[in-house]
Design a protein around this motif. Structure first.
Motif, PDB file in Angstrom:
ATOM      1  N   UNK A  59       0.857  -1.186   0.000  1.00  0.00           N
ATOM      2  CA  UNK A  59       0.000   0.000   0.000  1.00  0.00           C
ATOM      3  C   UNK A  59       0.891   1.232   0.000  1.00  0.00           C
ATOM      4  N   UNK A  60       1.197   1.697  -1.196  1.00  0.00           N
ATOM      5  CA  UNK A  60       2.167   2.760  -1.417  1.00  0.00           C
ATOM      6  C   UNK A  60       1.466   4.095  -1.645  1.00  0.00           C
ATOM      7  N   UNK A  61       1.981   5.136  -1.037  1.00  0.00           N
ATOM      8  CA  UNK A  61       1.409   6.479  -1.178  1.00  0.00           C
ATOM      9  C   UNK A  61       1.658   7.012  -2.591  1.00  0.00           C
ATOM     10  N   UNK A  62       0.593   7.069  -3.394  1.00  0.00           N
ATOM     11  CA  UNK A  62       0.683   7.564  -4.766  1.00  0.00           C
ATOM     12  C   UNK A  62      -0.511   8.483  -5.060  1.00  0.00           C
ATOM     13  N   UNK A  63      -0.498   9.096  -6.233  1.00  0.00           N
ATOM     14  CA  UNK A  63      -1.627   9.934  -6.649  1.00  0.00           C
ATOM     15  C   UNK A  63      -2.919   9.126  -6.715  1.00  0.00           C
ATOM     16  N   UNK A  64      -2.811   7.849  -7.071  1.00  0.00           N
ATOM     17  CA  UNK A  64      -4.007   7.010  -7.247  1.00  0.00           C
ATOM     18  C   UNK A  64      -4.809   6.898  -5.952  1.00  0.00           C
ATOM     19  N   UNK A  65      -4.130   6.833  -4.809  1.00  0.00           N
ATOM     20  CA  UNK A  65      -4.849   6.695  -3.539  1.00  0.00           C
ATOM     21  C   UNK A  65      -4.790   7.969  -2.684  1.00  0.00           C
ATOM     22  N   UNK A  66      -4.546   9.096  -3.346  1.00  0.00           N
ATOM     23  CA  UNK A  66      -4.501  10.363  -2.621  1.00  0.00           C
ATOM     24  C   UNK A  66      -3.370  10.420  -1.610  1.00  0.00           C
ATOM     25  N   UNK A  67      -2.310   9.682  -1.874  1.00  0.00           N
ATOM     26  CA  UNK A  67      -1.129   9.617  -1.005  1.00  0.00           C
ATOM     27  C   UNK A  67      -1.461   9.113   0.396  1.00  0.00           C
ATOM     28  N   UNK A  68      -2.455   8.231   0.472  1.00  0.00           N
ATOM     29  CA  UNK A  68      -2.839   7.672   1.769  1.00  0.00           C
ATOM     30  C   UNK A  68      -2.110   6.363   2.088  1.00  0.00           C
ATOM     31  N   UNK A  69      -1.280   5.892   1.187  1.00  0.00           N
ATOM     32  CA  UNK A  69      -0.550   4.649   1.421  1.00  0.00           C
ATOM     33  C   UNK A  69       0.372   4.754   2.625  1.00  0.00           C
ATOM     34  N   UNK A  70       0.679   3.613   3.188  1.00  0.00           N
ATOM     35  CA  UNK A  70       1.486   3.581   4.412  1.00  0.00           C
ATOM     36  C   UNK A  70       2.986   3.498   4.159  1.00  0.00           C
TER      37      UNK A  70
END
Length: 77
Positions: free
Chosen positions: A32-43
């Motif tokens: 779960x990587x912080x990227x634009x796809x998940x609004x930078x919510x990755x851990x």
């Protein structure tokens, strides 16, 4: 944390590895990587997310094949 993956991927990765003995075939979970796809919510950071991808892409001829990996190493099927 639960992992989400495809049963089809679980089935086809070792089959490709067996069918292509001259190549290394592995499935990789970037986590779960912080990227634009998940609004930078990755851990984890993008650098952490690509660790497993780079490790498998640069594995030598004696590297693993037919497995499922994340940045911490092999993941049991």
């Amino acid at each position: 944390m639960t992992r989400s993956r495809s049963s089809a991927l679980d089935a086809v990765t070792p089959q490709y590895a067996k069918a292509l003995p001259g190549m290394r075939v592995n499935a990789v979970d970037p986590g779960y990587t912080a990227t634009d796809i998940n609004g930078h919510s990755g851990t984890q950071t993008v650098a952490e997310g690509v660790e497993s991808i780079i490790a498998m892409a640069t594995a030598g001829p004696d590297g693993p094949t037919g497995g499922y990996h994340d940045r911490h190493g092999p993941i049991p099927w």
